[in-house]
Enzyme design. Sequence first.
Site, PDB file in Angstrom:
ATOM      1  CG  ASP A  10      -1.630   1.256   1.451  1.00  0.00           C
ATOM      2  OD1 ASP A  10      -2.409   1.387   0.409  1.00  0.00           O
ATOM      3  OD2 ASP A  10      -1.645   1.639   2.451  1.00  0.00           O
ATOM      4  CG  ASP A  15      -1.478   7.924   0.504  1.00  0.00           C
ATOM      5  OD1 ASP A  15      -0.481   7.996  -0.114  1.00  0.00           O
ATOM      6  OD2 ASP A  15      -2.678   8.408  -0.080  1.00  0.00           O
ATOM      7  CG  ASP A  61      -2.328   2.109   6.252  1.00  0.00           C
ATOM      8  OD1 ASP A  61      -2.678   1.836   5.284  1.00  0.00           O
ATOM      9  OD2 ASP A  61      -2.568   3.242   6.954  1.00  0.00           O
TER      10      ASP A  61
END
Length: 274
Positions: free
Chosen positions: A10, A12, A216
Amino acid sequence: MSNNLVIFTDLDGTLLDKHTYQPGVSLASLERCRRLKIPVIFVSGKSRAEMELVRKELNNDSPFISENGGGLYLPVKDFQAPEGASRIDSYWCLCYDENIGDVRNVLLKSATEAGIKVKTFDQITALEVSELTGLNLEHSKLAKIREFDEAFVIIDETPEKLKTLREKIASHGYRYTHGGHFHHIMGNFDKGYRVDQVKKIYLSMNPTTKFAALGDACNDLPMLKIVDYPFLVRRPDDTYDESVVFESLNITAGIGPAGFAEAVDWLIKKLALE
């Protein structure tokens, strides 16, 4: 690829700092992977246009997956055309076949049925995106160029209204997820669907390939669950998304880019790649 490891990540909040969007300590880890010929494949809710800019900024030339799995892009110079792929610029593309306008219409219909007010990315200016996210204006303009997955904000959000909206979206045959900053509506795909396609391509070239993934947030769960080495990266407040936790998951001690660097170091040592 000389080493038998592929890393999906991922952007950001994982590879990039959640607030500054800078790679920080993960930049050295990316260079380490490049030197060891370990592909690092970006998997994000970002649009293709913005991801192309990020790849250029970070000197990344691996395949990438945009809009939570809406599009998979394989560089033509490195890959043969997969079955069902189309040629877009310098990529072979495996993409979700639906007009983004239809996706937006389903969202607006679902919102009306749920009695909730939303604003789609199509209705938000680049300046508003910048103010909501902290992205610079160039990235914000590119973020608005949606093709498969519509990002949106909820004006009058409550847990009850969000639950009803999710139910209405599902009743129309679409999926809901949440990334770092925005809610998302999409068709019948997710990050895991595209990651699985990439896995099959690499395994066809080297059956001993191992796969790792880092994320996240809940939109990362589908890809984390189908790799050999899944990592959940801690958030800026030093917590982690408990909705993503499952038995074989590794939770980093580091936050964002520091967590990415920690995972890369662990993988290289674990697999004796250096």
